[in-house]
Design an enzyme around this catalytic site. Structure first.
Site, PDB file in Angstrom:
ATOM      1  N   ASP A   9      69.998-100.635-114.066  1.00 47.46           N
ATOM      2  CA  ASP A   9      70.074 -99.824-115.272  1.00 47.46           C
ATOM      3  C   ASP A   9      71.437 -99.120-115.258  1.00 47.46           C
ATOM      4  O   ASP A   9      72.038 -98.935-114.193  1.00 47.46           O
ATOM      5  CB  ASP A   9      68.933 -98.798-115.236  1.00 47.46           C
ATOM      6  CG  ASP A   9      69.093 -97.744-116.314  1.00 47.46           C
ATOM      7  OD1 ASP A   9      69.282 -98.118-117.489  1.00 47.46           O
ATOM      8  OD2 ASP A   9      69.043 -96.539-115.976  1.00 47.46           O
TER       9      ASP A   9
HETATM   10 MG   LIG Z   1      68.566 -94.874-117.207  1.00 47.84          MG
END
Ligand SMILES: [Mg+2]
Length: 229
Positions: A9
């Site tokens: 991410d």
């Molecule tokens: Mg994040």
């Protein structure tokens, strides 16, 4: 080696989103006539923006609705005349793309991991913003690629986001993949929905979810210790 591909991410995992967001909303409000931008204004925008992203991840609103819902509310709260669709939105995107502070140890960890694994970014966000930030942060040389929801056409945690990413990587053996991120609702739920292992970056154990991450680490440097990877 357990995994071949690490899907990272971006925001609040490798890049400091809070610092980018704070810089962007500050520049925006100053540009539109707020004489002094306070912490309260930044917090208000942050909470409002997060609630919109939660709604997007839950499938309740579209990306376009999110984009155009962000600023009218901020304007009416702080006495700014909303200049009509598009102006503040595009200024904000530009200002946000200028913020690229990495999270602590992120560059070092990514550099070391890139010697053994293939690293990719998996991010819910806008292509223009995320690609520029990833490049300017210095992460780019250590990555094999990046998958941004705007480009893919689906957002985490939708399994189609991951299906499309794996299609582009060209290896469908899910046991070789690990997703690493800070969000239970996007990263961990996304990995669980799709059927790959997950690693949550969090100081505390998540509670109150009906799914759980494969691993929880308090900080990125724990990934170098070899117990997980
Ligand atoms: Mg994040």
């Amino acid at each position: 080696m357990k995994y071949s591909y690490l899907l990272f991410d971006c925001d609040r995992t490798l890049l400091d989103f809070n610092s980018a967001m704070k810089g962007a909303i500050t520049k925006l409000l100053l540009k539109y006539g707020v004489p002094e931008v306070t912490d309260e204004m930044v917090s208000f925008y942050d909470a409002w923006n997060n609630s919109l992203w939660d709604q997007l991840e839950a499938g309740l609103i579209t990306k376009e609705e999110l984009v155009y819902a962000r600023f009218p509310v901020v304007c009416s709260r702080y006495g700014i005349t909303y200049p009509g669709k598009g102006k503040m939105e595009s200024d904000y995107i530009l200002f946000l793309s200028e913020g690229h502070e990495p999270m602590p140890d992120a560059l070092d960890v990514v550099k070391k991991l890139s010697e053994k694994y293939k690293l990719f970014i998996v991010s819910n966000g806008f292509i223009e913003v995320q690609e520029r930030r990833v490049t300017e942060s210095g992460l780019r040389p250590y990555l094999c690629g990046s998958f941004i929801s705007e480009e893919i056409g689906f957002s985490k945690p939708d399994p189609r986001f991951f299906e499309e990413s794996l299609k582009q990587i060209g290896d469908f053996d899910k046991s070789k993949y690990l997703i690493i991120g800070d969000s239970m609702s996007a990263d961990i739920q996304g990995g669980v929905n799709f059927g790959i292992d997950t690693c949550l970056i969090s100081k505390k154990k998540p509670e109150g979810y009906d799914y759980e991450p494969t691993y929880v680490v308090g900080e990125l440097t724990e990934l170098l210790k070899g117990e997980i990877l």
